[in-house]
Design a protein around this motif. Structure first.
Motif, short mmCIF file in Angstrom:
data_model
loop_
_atom_site.label_atom_id
_atom_site.label_comp_id
_atom_site.label_asym_id
_atom_site.label_seq_id
_atom_site.Cartn_x
_atom_site.Cartn_y
_atom_site.Cartn_z
N ARG A 39 57.76 59.67 40.63
CA ARG A 39 57.55 58.25 40.91
C ARG A 39 58.24 57.86 42.22
NH1 ARG A 39 60.48 55.50 36.51
NH2 ARG A 39 59.72 53.58 37.49
N PHE A 40 59.47 58.31 42.39
CA PHE A 40 60.22 58.05 43.61
C PHE A 40 59.53 58.69 44.81
CE2 PHE A 40 63.51 59.93 46.47
CZ PHE A 40 63.95 58.76 47.07
N LEU A 41 59.03 59.90 44.64
CA LEU A 41 58.41 60.64 45.72
C LEU A 41 57.15 59.93 46.22
CD1 LEU A 41 58.61 63.24 47.38
CD2 LEU A 41 57.33 64.41 45.58
N ARG A 42 56.39 59.34 45.32
CA ARG A 42 55.19 58.62 45.73
C ARG A 42 55.55 57.41 46.60
NH1 ARG A 42 53.47 59.35 40.40
NH2 ARG A 42 53.61 57.12 39.97
N LEU A 43 56.66 56.75 46.29
CA LEU A 43 57.10 55.64 47.14
C LEU A 43 57.52 56.14 48.52
CD1 LEU A 43 59.19 53.43 44.67
CD2 LEU A 43 56.71 53.53 45.02
N LYS A 49 54.18 57.54 55.31
CA LYS A 49 52.82 57.45 55.86
C LYS A 49 52.67 56.17 56.68
CE LYS A 49 47.92 57.48 54.63
NZ LYS A 49 46.92 57.50 53.51
N ALA A 50 53.23 55.07 56.18
CA ALA A 50 53.18 53.81 56.91
C ALA A 50 53.92 53.90 58.23
CB ALA A 50 53.76 52.69 56.05
N CYS A 174 65.15 44.37 58.66
CA CYS A 174 65.09 43.58 57.42
C CYS A 174 63.72 43.69 56.77
CB CYS A 174 65.43 42.12 57.70
SG CYS A 174 67.16 41.81 58.13
N ALA A 175 62.67 43.68 57.60
CA ALA A 175 61.30 43.79 57.08
C ALA A 175 61.07 45.16 56.46
CB ALA A 175 60.30 43.53 58.20
N ALA A 176 61.65 46.21 57.06
CA ALA A 176 61.49 47.56 56.51
C ALA A 176 62.16 47.68 55.15
CB ALA A 176 62.06 48.58 57.49
N PHE A 177 63.37 47.14 55.03
CA PHE A 177 64.03 47.16 53.72
C PHE A 177 63.23 46.36 52.71
CE2 PHE A 177 68.12 48.16 56.05
CZ PHE A 177 68.35 49.36 55.40
N ALA A 178 62.68 45.21 53.12
CA ALA A 178 61.88 44.40 52.22
C ALA A 178 60.62 45.14 51.79
CB ALA A 178 61.52 43.07 52.89
N PHE A 179 60.02 45.88 52.71
CA PHE A 179 58.82 46.66 52.41
C PHE A 179 59.11 47.66 51.30
CE2 PHE A 179 56.21 50.46 53.10
CZ PHE A 179 54.93 49.93 53.18
N PHE A 180 60.21 48.41 51.45
CA PHE A 180 60.52 49.41 50.44
C PHE A 180 60.97 48.75 49.13
CE2 PHE A 180 62.40 53.10 48.42
CZ PHE A 180 61.54 54.11 48.81
N ARG A 181 61.67 47.65 49.24
CA ARG A 181 62.07 46.92 48.03
C ARG A 181 60.83 46.45 47.26
NH1 ARG A 181 65.81 44.10 50.22
NH2 ARG A 181 64.51 42.35 50.82
N ASN A 182 59.82 46.00 47.97
CA ASN A 182 58.58 45.57 47.32
C ASN A 182 57.86 46.75 46.67
OD1 ASN A 182 58.94 42.88 48.00
ND2 ASN A 182 57.72 43.02 49.89
N LEU A 184 59.39 49.31 45.37
CA LEU A 184 60.16 49.56 44.16
C LEU A 184 59.82 48.56 43.06
CD1 LEU A 184 63.53 50.29 45.94
CD2 LEU A 184 62.42 51.90 44.39
N MET A 185 59.66 47.31 43.43
CA MET A 185 59.31 46.28 42.46
C MET A 185 57.92 46.53 41.89
SD MET A 185 60.88 42.97 44.46
CE MET A 185 60.21 41.78 43.28
N ALA A 186 56.99 46.94 42.77
CA ALA A 186 55.64 47.23 42.32
C ALA A 186 55.62 48.42 41.38
CB ALA A 186 54.72 47.47 43.52
N GLU A 187 56.40 49.44 41.70
CA GLU A 187 56.48 50.63 40.83
C GLU A 187 57.04 50.24 39.47
OE1 GLU A 187 56.47 54.22 39.07
OE2 GLU A 187 55.48 53.71 40.95
N ALA A 188 58.05 49.40 39.47
CA ALA A 188 58.66 48.98 38.21
C ALA A 188 57.65 48.22 37.33
CB ALA A 188 59.87 48.10 38.47
N SER A 189 56.72 47.53 37.99
CA SER A 189 55.72 46.78 37.23
C SER A 189 54.42 47.55 37.03
CB SER A 189 55.41 45.44 37.92
OG SER A 189 54.88 45.65 39.21
N GLY A 190 54.39 48.79 37.56
CA GLY A 190 53.26 49.68 37.32
C GLY A 190 52.05 49.43 38.17
#
Length: 198
Positions: A39-43, A49-50, A174-182, A184-190
């Motif tokens: 799951r982590f690897l897919r993120l 890739k981005a 800040c935007a890059a951290f927010a991108f990865f945080r989002n 993580l949030m999306a992964e948590a919600s499936g």
């Protein structure tokens, strides 16, 4: 701004953003099992890739020689293949700046994650992963993590930028951290693999 302190100031300005991402990654318990790690690897794959167009940007490679060689996209792609994971379909190009100095802020986050991956790489060994299988993208550069990072720091600190450019660097980080945080949030919600995200 004193250019010699550019990245030190950037690190201080993004400390809370960085910590929040680190905390969320650890909440995933990525090294408790290969399933969690997948799951982590897919993120990681989505993020690298981005970032690929930034590493390949001609103007940035002129400013920062051999930048393209720093990309870990190929390594994370091989890691996915090792674990038999499908590459996630996530369209994120519109979220990443394709011009301007904000891109260097994004690169700072990506390169910094490589420096900070020593602990993650050691933890990956606990589930049978390493530099030749499954955790290539977490492995140290052949020059060593510290030297590889210092070269990046010297390049960025050596850029002749104006105050507005330095502000763009901070905004980009800040935007890059927010991108990865989002992510993580999306992964948590499936919903990480849904096309509607991109």
């Amino acid at each position: 701004m004193d250019a010699s302190t550019r990245l030190a100031d950037l690190r201080q300005a993004t400390r809370s953003d960085h910590q929040s991402v680190d905390d969320m990654v650890m909440e995933m318990a990525p090294f408790d099992s290969r399933e969690n790690y997948g799951r982590f690897l897919r993120l990681q794959y989505i993020f690298h890739k981005a970032m690929l167009p930034l590493y390949r940007a001609e103007d940035l490679n002129q400013l920062m020689p051999e930048l393209a060689a720093r990309s870990r996209y190929d390594a994370v792609s091989m890691d996915l293949a090792d674990l038999g994971c499908d590459a996630p379909d996530h369209r994120s190009r519109d979220e990443i700046p394709q011009t301007g100095m904000a891109r260097i802020g994004w690169l700072y986050v990506c390169e910094g994650s490589s420096l900070g991956a020593a602990f993650l790489f050691k933890a990956a060994a606990g589930i049978g992963l390493g530099a030749d299988f499954g955790a290539r993208h977490l492995a140290a550069h052949t020059d060593g993590r510290g030297r590889h990072w210092r070269e990046f720091v010297d390049q960025v600190n050596g850029l002749a930028l104006g105050s507005n450019d330095d502000e763009m660097l901070r905004d980009g980080a800040c935007a890059a951290f927010a991108f990865f945080r989002n992510l993580l949030m999306a992964e948590a919600s499936g919903v990480t693999n849904r096309d509607s995200q991109g």
